[in-house]
Write an enzyme that holds these catalytic residues in place. Structure first.
Site, PDB file in Angstrom:
ATOM      1  N   ASP A  26       0.833  -1.198   0.000  1.00  0.00           N
ATOM      2  CA  ASP A  26       0.000   0.000   0.000  1.00  0.00           C
ATOM      3  C   ASP A  26       0.873   1.255   0.000  1.00  0.00           C
ATOM      4  O   ASP A  26       0.621   2.219  -0.741  1.00  0.00           O
ATOM      5  CB  ASP A  26      -0.919  -0.019   1.218  1.00  0.00           C
ATOM      6  CG  ASP A  26      -1.755   1.233   1.328  1.00  0.00           C
ATOM      7  OD1 ASP A  26      -2.658   1.417   0.496  1.00  0.00           O
ATOM      8  OD2 ASP A  26      -1.499   2.044   2.247  1.00  0.00           O
ATOM      9  N   GLU A  81      -1.626  -5.061  -4.098  1.00  0.00           N
ATOM     10  CA  GLU A  81      -0.649  -4.342  -3.273  1.00  0.00           C
ATOM     11  C   GLU A  81       0.324  -5.316  -2.609  1.00  0.00           C
ATOM     12  O   GLU A  81       1.511  -5.008  -2.443  1.00  0.00           O
ATOM     13  CB  GLU A  81      -1.379  -3.507  -2.223  1.00  0.00           C
ATOM     14  CG  GLU A  81      -2.161  -2.342  -2.835  1.00  0.00           C
ATOM     15  CD  GLU A  81      -3.047  -1.640  -1.834  1.00  0.00           C
ATOM     16  OE1 GLU A  81      -3.305  -2.231  -0.752  1.00  0.00           O
ATOM     17  OE2 GLU A  81      -3.498  -0.515  -2.117  1.00  0.00           O
TER      18      GLU A  81
END
Length: 1596
Positions: A1186, A1280
């Site tokens: 992320d 991610e």
């Protein structure tokens, strides 16, 4: 309200002799008091509490509390009330339904600190002690109600075994137990007593010396046996159809087998106990709710399938489910129809519908209540549904209706939480429901109570004279406890039983054994020997010897008794997507047939358990999968493997030292990721501080002065004089920001003949600087001596003192023609305005004051003047009249002062003027026609004027550069370029491009990346939820502010904003102080800016030194970066010997990257629901990925759009990383849904649906309505996680990751542009506000039966629904509702168009009219008073605004309602957009854009805030940037909106005041403070849409 005690209640609180006997023994020893129910054991306990709490503490002894534990929840409140009524102590109660399991340590510390006595259930106390929230040695008295429960694995016994007995004997609390039945083993009572005494470390004690008194107050009831016949097997007389067949049909329609068996079992048991009518009533009460739950689940499944399948693609599965729903609803309707007679008021239950047992019970009740209508009766039954049904049946037997008032009470069932009890077939009672039932029976509202065993012990009822055992006796304890309820004199205890030998023999055995059992403990004395410490358990001796206790550093204890619960709790708090089941541990039994590794348990003997933990725990496989030791008992084997696992998990950091899972509701505030404690910054939002002074004090004697020539454009005509020495390379180095400010040329040292000459010329330079400032910048007064000076230069580059002196002596001249040519751009002022500067563009000899206005295309004024001559003649007459009236009113002589301007001639030429601030955007509408006699030239040349305009920006930049160099030295950084750090220190003002906002946007992202990488590696065994807590604690604003404050960053901030004409203040020596040799200047700092500065410095460090610069800067500030060593050197991963599988190789080919460690890629694909995984789940890598995605996107946007504000960049970033676009990347670019490992049907359906929806759409289509799509979060998380795995595999080399990221986002990055679509909710609010409507709101509701919560958003305008949207995602539903509402409201043909519903304008007008009528008598007086103070008259302009989108600048000084404020001016709608960006820049950088969808801000409040910012911007607009809008230098309406010679609002008083001011200037003076009194700070200024208000206008 306090009620006085009755005599009987007072007598109850006076101890009797037998109570005193027990109390005396309890003072000396640990005692288990054995007394019959109702004989006052609680009074002894309360007396003991009083005695213990009055004992003095030894010096230094910690505070102790009394703990009173009770076995059942209803007893908590009962015993707490008893203690509170009979003592002055603070008593509080605790049980699971209060969610005490999730209380923080601070909450418990507060409870223990404030309460004297804590009444609780045993599990609450056990958890408190196990987690070290409290310790046994800090309990002074431990009271056990119904102490006979302290055996085997009961919570009572676990408290004693795992905590009390482990405590130092000298520090153990006193123990007092209470029971009416201490013996459960009738065959061997002595062993029962010994075991109880051993478990409780106490002696069983009964009354010995006062037995007669005890019997007097505890009379024994008369016992009667009632024998009944067996229940028949057929019910031919029952007239209604039975409902068991529909139940079988429901079972066929996927009612789970265990549920259907439970229904049938309870149905048959109820029929056996009460008959056919009771069994049918049970089904009518339970089964429809169960079917409703089934239908709800089916509808949810159907909803998901419909999303997956198009209309043209019907599936058999849908038809099947629809058929099942239809049939289930039919069954439910049939059941409701067949059960309708149960709820008829006239229903009478006939004997032939009842079991013989119920008939005999009814006869007994009729006989007893006929003989004694005041009879109080309790009926005990075993099963909850029998209790409920029996209470209902007795109410409907005709001959009992007038006699009895029944109620019932049961236990909680499987859970005390309503959400869980709804899933049970027969719901238990909540705490509140139990309390109501007890209170009704206690108060006499009910005279018959049907109860389960929950009423056998402890609950305080008034003495009953009839107790009936509806079911046969099972234990001696149950016999004694239930009989104890019949304690009135001449009471009766009835045992109902069948005529079978087993039941008769058991009752006889209990009845005969009781005297012997009583004798067994009544003859025991305290001195009968020592208590045996050997633990008695249902566990074998060999297993007991192998038990361990694991104690943490805080004293928290891990035992065999709490290990299973701890493991379950840890798994329950692991992060999982909403809607998916809570993660659980999996246990498996291995019997003795398997080879045993334990020599104590050979082959074929004993049991072992396996434990598989969810892969969401980031542990090695040997920790996720383990086999426990062998034990003789199956449950002991499960406890053993849980104990071993919990111990290992604590050692790995999954549990903290209080044996609580590390999660968000642990106290992480005040501790960063490195364990360093910090306190929140205790300073005001706005605080006084000091900053490094860049200028020094030139007024000190002997101080050297330096002149820096200012090169502006192509010439040098002015200079900057100061006593400070600057590094010209730093000051002149390009900042990367397009600013039009002068460059400093080679410095010249000024020389003076004497100190007197130096002071004289300093004073001259100061006066000239003030003169130039007042004309070009601001007339705002200031205190103190200037620290730097603006000077005119000679051709030799030295200050031209002669020219400056001449300018000061003759600041204005009417002889302007002498110096004017067509090319000269002369600076002039005109007669009707205050010191306003204009450029003289041209002389129009073809137009004179006598020229007809109509001939030159000009409008006439309101007075009907046809020429300028008439207009100004009339204007001057009005001025003279007003002056005369004013003088007469003040009783003064009228004085006529001659004007310094020539008289107006009808034939003089007109001149064309342009406000100097409109030069950059000059057009014909900005030019004014003025009579030539109305102007005077200003002795400040145009070249000098333009340099003076840049002075605020120049001084600000020099200040920033000086402080930036100082902060680089403070942080001990390499010699990085200064301009970036200077930019990082500038607090945002109204120059949108030169402040720290963009760098803060960049630094915030890199801060999170660096912190995440450090935490990821420092805590390898903590899951994503725990890592997020650690990261949040190390990047939150409160933490960063503290770091910045303690480092003294505020000493280097540049907070003096580049202000507009009204507010800029030059640097002065008044505020300067010395700290050693370093000069400081006082300034006001904003607390919120401290954290922003930390992030902007990180952004500057990254731009100047790359990742090395980032780590150096962050480490110097003290952030959790793990040091300055590069990540690639600091973290080196091992490459395993295994190779990638075929599936992983295919994904690597698609990704364009080959992993050195394929296990990282496998981990990135593993969902937490996937069982028996080889690796942990992807959640840790997703935590890292992320941050990687954010850094890549932000870095790209920052360099791609150098001119965009941080707010625009934030919008673009949130678009690119929104859920829909990332989900599309995961599906299209990598096909991750084909590689993911998961085991969740709902997730499978959601992914399939998302693939069908997202694949056909282009990225452009997704970006246009990004809020319309909601793919499952798991897709984005896996994407991610894969990128996080790439980062780890490259040893954290971002450059190696960049090609992968560029390949994945190549089609998405071009979608970023400054005009990305806004959030639909924000668009709706802004659009409605522009239209003048403030009554728009959102409401939520639940519209679908299958939804567990609210699923619909409604948009209402003036309480009329405009649109609604229903969806699985409430945030998406809100977006759709807002989008549809805006389309509907803006459609003029729609019945719901805004103009057809909104009456905001009319309402506001009417309210204003009513207010004006109410204040009519006071307004004139107020206006007159205001005219005295400000020289202004107040006028009400009720006409419609010229531009519906215009906004009024309102002074809110005396009111909170903008409509009541004073109008200062008007701003145009095109300026709003810039200011909205400025407002939203800061909050949107700290919060997700998507959160706006849940905003509840009122439109009016939001636009009031916009107004504050907008006014500040209009006042402080840049005076040097080519792209910045220029404004007027007073508070009036913009000149571009009117030609003040033609506009009807031109006021004659302006001429008068201009004339007066001219006289001051001619005398060599400057504007006085009184003249600019209305120009002070604007803290109470707001903006209000013009279409929303009756406008109050102050006109000069």
């Amino acid at each position: 309200m306090f009620q006085p005690l009755t005599l009987a209640e007072v007598e109850k609180q006076i101890p009797r002799q037998y109570q005193t006997e027990i109390f005396t023994q309890a003072q000396q020893n640990n005692v288990i008091a054995v007394m019959d129910t109702g004989t006052g054991k609680t009074l002894i306990a309360i007396t003991l509490i009083k005695w213990m709490t009055t004992r003095l503490r030894a010096p230094g002894e910690a505070r102790k509390v009394v703990v009173f534990i009770v076995p059942k929840v209803p007893l908590v409140e009962q015993q707490r009330e008893a203690i509170a009524q009979q003592t002055s102590l603070e008593a509080r109660g605790y049980y699971g339904a209060l969610d005490v399991d999730y209380w923080k340590r601070e909450q418990w510390a507060k409870e223990f600190d404030e309460a004297d006595v804590l009444v609780m259930t045993p599990r609450v106390l056990y958890d408190l002690l196990s987690h070290a929230h409290w310790s046994v040695d800090r309990i002074s008295l431990l009271i056990f109600d119904e102490a006979h429960h302290c055996r085997k694995n009961n919570d009572y016994n676990q408290i004693m075994r795992d905590h009390y007995h482990k405590c130092d004997p000298a520090r153990r609390p006193k123990v007092f137990g209470m029971t009416a039945s201490p013996i459960w083993n009738v065959k061997n009572p002595a062993d029962s007593l010994k075991e109880l005494e051993r478990n409780m470390n106490s002696r069983v004690l009964a009354v010995r010396d006062n037995i007669d008194e005890l019997h007097k107050h505890a009379p024994k009831p008369k016992e009667i046996e009632v024998i009944y016949d067996s229940t028949p097997t057929s019910w031919l007389a029952y007239p209604y159809p039975t409902m068991i067949n529909p139940i079988m049909n429901a079972e066929r329609l996927v009612v789970r087998d265990s549920e259907s068996k439970r229904f049938r079992t309870r149905y048959e048991a109820t029929m056996e106990s009460v008959g056919i009518i009771g069994a049918e009533y049970y089904l009518s009460a339970v089964v429809p709710r169960a079917i409703e739950s089934l239908v709800l689940n089916k509808r949810r499944e159907l909803s998901t399938l419909r999303k997956l399948l198009s209309v043209d693609d019907p599936a058999p599965g849908i038809a099947k489910i629809n058929g099942q729903i239809e049939e289930l609803e039919g069954i439910k309707a049939l059941l409701v129809q067949q059960s309708a007679h149960f709820f008829a008021q006239s229903l009478e239950v006939r004997p032939e519908w009842l079991a013989p047992r119920v008939i005999r019970l009814a006869e007994i009740l009729q006989q007893c209540y006929t003989a004694d209508p005041a009879c109080q009766c309790i009926i005990f039954a075993e099963q909850r549904q029998v209790v409920m049904v029996l209470s209902w049946i007795l109410r409907h037997i005709s001959y009992l209706r007038t006699m009895i008032r029944p109620t019932f009470i049961t236990g909680h069932g499987g859970s005390t939480h309503r959400s869980m009890r709804d899933l049970e077939d027969v719901q238990g009672m909540s705490v509140k429901e139990q309390q109501v039932a007890v209170r009704h029976f206690r108060d006499g509202k009910a005279n018959l109570l049907v109860a389960t065993s929950v009423a056998e012990e402890g609950l305080d009822f008034q003495p009953c004279n009839l107790v009936i055992r509806f079911d046969a006796l099972k234990t001696m304890v149950s016999y004694a406890q239930s009989r104890g309820r019949a304690r009135q004199k001449a009471s009766t205890y009835i045992i109902m039983r069948r005529s079978v030998p087993t039941e008769a023999d058991k009752y006889t055995q209990f009845m005969r054994a009781e005297p012997q059992l009583k004798e067994a403990y009544q003859k025991r004395a305290i001195q009968d020997g020592e208590i045996d410490d050997d633990a008695g358990e249902d566990v074998s001796e060999s297993d007991l010897r192998l038990r361990e206790v694991y104690t943490t550093s805080t004293g928290a204890k891990l035992t065999y008794g709490n290990a299973i619960a701890l493991i379950s709790r840890l798994c329950a708090v692991l992060p999982i997507e909403p809607g998916l089941p809570v993660l659980k541990p999996m246990y498996g039994l291995i019997d003795g047939a398997s080879p045993s590794p334990d020599p104590a348990y050979p082959l074929g003997f004993g049991f072992s358990n396996t434990l598989i933990l969810p892969s969401a725990l980031p542990l090695p496989r040997d920790q996720l999968h383990r086999q426990g030791p062998y034990r003789q008992n199956k449950r002991e084997a499960k406890r053993a493997v849980a104990f071993d696992a919990a111990r290992s998990l604590h050692q790995l950091g999954c549990f903290d030292d209080y044996l609580l899972p590390l999660q968000e509701n642990n106290d992480r505030e005040g501790v960063d990721a490195d364990g360093e404690q910090f306190k929140p910054l205790d300073v005001d939002d706005v605080f006084e501080s000091t900053a490094i002074d860049a200028w020094g004090d030139p007024w000190q004697e002997g101080q050297s002065l330096f002149c820096y020539p200012l090169q502006f454009e192509t010439c040098i005509v002015a200079g900057l004089v100061t006593c400070a020495v600057f590094d010209l390379n730093d000051v002149n180095e390009p900042t990367g920001i397009a600013t039009n400010i002068p460059r400093l040329d080679r410095v010249v040292v000024l020389e003076f003949n004497s100190e007197d000459q130096r002071k004289e010329q300093l004073q001259l330079m100061e006066k000239y600087t003030i003169f130039a400032k007042e004309w070009a910048i601001s007339r705002r007064p200031f205190e103190g001596k200037l620290s730097c000076f603006f000077v005119k230069l000679t051709q030799d580059g030295l200050p031209d003192f002669i020219a400056m002196q001449r300018a000061l002596e003759s600041p204005l001249s009417v002889d302007w023609r002498r110096n004017w040519t067509e090319e000269s751009r002369l600076i002039v002022m005109e007669k009707t305005s205050w010191l306003r500067a204009y450029c003289l563009l041209s002389v129009r000899k073809d137009i004179t004051p006598s020229t007809l206005l109509s001939s030159i295309g000009r409008d006439c004024c309101e007075a009907g003047c046809t020429t300028y001559l008439e207009h100004y003649t009339l204007l001057e007459k009005n001025v003279e009249k007003k002056k005369d009236a004013k003088a007469l009113k003040q009783d003064k002589e009228v004085v006529r002062k001659p004007s310094s301007f020539p008289p107006l001639s009808p034939d003089e030429p007109m001149v064309v003027l342009l406000p100097v601030r409109k030069r950059k955007s000059a057009d014909s509408e900005s030019e004014y026609l003025i009579p030539s006699s109305f102007i005077k030239s200003v002795s400040l040349e145009d070249e000098l004027f333009r340099v003076v305009e840049t002075f605020p920006s120049l001084l600000r930049q020099i200040t920033a550069v000086v402080r930036a160099r100082a902060v680089i030295n403070l942080l001990k950084l390499p010699p990085y370029p200064v301009p970036r750090f200077a930019e990082a220190l500038v607090i945002p003002g109204v120059v949108p491009k030169y402040n720290y906002d963009r760098l803060e946007f960049l630094g915030d992202t890199f801060l999170k990346l660096a912190t995440s990488i450090h935490i990821f590696n420092k805590y390898p065994h903590r899951h994503e939820g725990q890592l997020s807590v650690l990261k949040d604690g190390s990047v939150r604003n409160t933490y960063l502010r503290g770091k910045a404050y303690r480092l003294g960053i505020y000493h280097y901030n540049v907070t003096d904003k580049v202000c507009g004409p009204k507010r800029w203040m030059p640097p002065v020596t008044t505020h300067t102080t010395l700290d050693g040799v370093i000069p400081y200047v006082k300034q006001t700092s904003l607390r919120r800016c401290l954290s922003d500065c930390v992030e902007s410095l990180l952004g500057a460090g990254y731009l100047c030194g790359g990742l090395d610069g980032l780590l150096r800067t962050g480490t110097a500030i003290g952030l959790c970066f793990g040091g300055m060593e590069p990540w690639s050197h600091r973290y080196t991963g091992d490459s395993p010997s295994c190779g990638a599988s075929t599936s992983l190789r295919l994904l690597q080919d698609t990704l364009g990257y080959e992993f050195r460690n394929p296990l990282l890629l496998l981990e990135a694909l593993t969902h937490p629901t996937f069982p028996d995984s080889q690796t942990p789940s992807y959640q840790r890598l997703e935590f890292l990925g992320d941050a990687v995605v954010d850094v890549f996107i932000v870095d790209y946007l920052f360099h791609k759009f150098p001119a965009c504000t941080a707010h625009k960049l934030t919008w673009m970033k949130h678009l690119i990383v929104c859920n829909s676009l990332l989900g599309a990347v995961a599906i299209r670019e990598l096909g991750l849904y084909k590689h993911m490992l998961y085991m969740a049907r709902r997730l499978d359906l959601e992914i399939t649906l998302s693939v069908r929806v997202l694949e056909p759409l282009s990225y452009q289509e997704l970006a246009e309505k990004w809020w319309e799509f909601d793919p499952p979060k798991a897709l984005n998380d896996v994407l991610e996680a894969v990128l996080g795995a790439v980062l780890v595999d490259t040893n954290y080399d971002l450059q190696l990751c960049r090609p992968v990221l560029e390949r994945l986002f190549k089609d998405i990055l071009p979608l970023a542009h400054p005009d990305v679509p806004l959030h639909p909710v924000m668009e709706l609010y802004m659009w409605a506000a522009r239209k003048g409507c403030t009554r728009i709101r959102f409401e939520k509701s639940r519209q679908r039966d299958e939804s567990n919560s609210k699923d619909t958003f409604h948009v209402l305008v003036h309480d009329t629904e405009i649109s609604r949207s229903t969806g699985d995602s409430l945030s998406i539903a809100k977006c759709f509702a807002a989008y549809e509402a805006k389309a509907t409201l803006s459609d003029p043909t729609s019945d719901k168009a805004l103009h057809k519903h909104c009456n905001c304008e009319e309402r506001r007008t009417e309210e204003a009219r009513l207010r004006e009528e109410k204040k009519a008598l006071k307004r004139k007086e107020k206006d007159q008073e205001k005219a005295k103070l400000t020289g202004k008259n107040v006028h009400i302009d009720m006409s419609s605004p010229k531009n519906d989108g215009a906004y009024l600048v309102m002074d809110m000084d005396d009111t909170e309602n903008p409509e009541r404020g004073k109008l200062l001016g008007v701003v145009e709608p095109e300026e709003v957009k810039q200011i909205v960006d400025a407002i939203l820049d800061d909050p949107l950088d700290a919060a997700d854009i998507g959160a706006i969808g849940n905003s509840t801000d009122e439109t009016d409040k939001g636009f009031a805030e916009i107004g504050r910012k907008l006014l500040e911007a209009t006042e402080e607009a840049s005076i040097h940037g080519s792209s910045e809008e220029d404004l007027d230098d007073d508070g009036d309406v913009n000149e571009e909106e009117r030609d003040h010679h033609d506009h009807e609002d031109q006021h004659d008083e302006g001429v008068s005041e201009a004339m007066d001011l001219d006289e001051n200037v001619q005398d060599g003076g400057h504007a006085h403070a009184a003249d600019v009194e209305d120009e002070m700070a604007m803290e109470d200024i707001v903006l209000w849409p013009a279409s929303l208000s009756a406008r109050v206008r102050d006109l000069p």
